[in-house]
Design an enzyme around this catalytic site. Structure first.
Site, PDB file in Angstrom:
ATOM      1  N   ASP A 128       0.864  -1.176   0.000  1.00 35.34           N
ATOM      2  CA  ASP A 128       0.000   0.000   0.000  1.00 35.34           C
ATOM      3  C   ASP A 128       0.908   1.236   0.000  1.00 35.34           C
ATOM      4  OD1 ASP A 128      -1.708   2.097   0.932  1.00 35.34           O
ATOM      5  OD2 ASP A 128      -3.077   0.656   1.793  1.00 35.34           O
ATOM      6  N   PHE A 152      -9.993  -0.414  -0.083  1.00 33.38           N
ATOM      7  CA  PHE A 152      -9.753  -1.469   0.904  1.00 33.38           C
ATOM      8  C   PHE A 152     -10.257  -2.824   0.406  1.00 33.38           C
ATOM      9  CE2 PHE A 152     -10.257  -3.816   4.841  1.00 33.38           C
ATOM     10  CZ  PHE A 152      -9.062  -3.527   5.474  1.00 33.38           C
TER      11      PHE A 152
END
Ligand code: IMP
Ligand code: MG
Length: 175
Positions: A103, A152
């Site tokens: 990420d 997400f």
């Protein structure tokens, strides 16, 4: 599907994941031939990916685990905590870090710096998922399964407040 307070929808199927893992493994089998790499899986998230990947690796190799945490609920904190350290001697060895997802890259930056200090021969990353647009660190992600949007996800080892790791497919947050 509802997990805690959020709704998730199917994103990447177990079949697609399986196919991609086999492709990644065949690249690694070629690139690391005769290098006896040590795969270092980053717990907890990568345990399922690592288990599937390693069984497609047919060259001499070792596997070990470290546990770090930088994520609280849905956000990367940038503050990497070391929960389980590395036992193996990695000096002069070829290292492949196995991640579930990259990420911000903060976790990996921390691990890269650590490998540097330990004097490894080389270090690369294999990550099942890569949120390319969220990357904040200047680190090379040489091998990855899927480049995904900055949204997400959970399943296949990835969790939301502890739940969802056991799901066979990957799901994305529905907004
Ligand atoms: P980074 O340090 O920001 O690159 O975050 C890496 C770690 O955060 C990953 O290894 C995951 O454990 C966790 N993470 C990042 N994105 C997600 C997500 O979409 N779902 C679940 N966990 C995530
Ligand atoms: Mg992780």
């Amino acid at each position: 599907m509802k997990i805690h307070d959020k709704t998730f929808e199917p994103f990447i199927s177990a079949t697609e994941i399986d196919k991609r893992i086999k492709e990644l493994a065949s690249e690694l089998n070629i690139d690391y031939q005769d290098k006896k790499p040590i795969f270092i899986a980053v717990l907890n998230g990568s345990f399922i990916f690592a288990a599937d990947l390693i069984r497609e690796i047919h060259i001499d190799s070792e596997i070990s685990f470290i546990k770090v945490a930088s994520y609280e609920a849905m956000q990367s904190t940038g503050n990497v905590k070391h929960l389980v350290g590395l036992q193996e001697n990695v000096f002069n060895r070829h290292i492949v870090i196995v991640e579930d997802i990259v990420d911000s890259g903060n976790t990996l930056k921390h691990i890269f710096d650590m490998m540097d200090r330990l004097g490894v021969a080389s270090v690369e990353v294999v990550s099942l998922l890569f949120k390319k647009e969220a990357l904040q660190q200047n680190i090379p992600i040489k091998y990855y399964g899927f480049d995904i949007p900055t949204k997400f996800v959970l399943g296949f080892g990835l969790d939301y407040y502890g739940l969802g790791r056991n799901l066979k497919d990957i799901y994305q947050l529905k907004e």
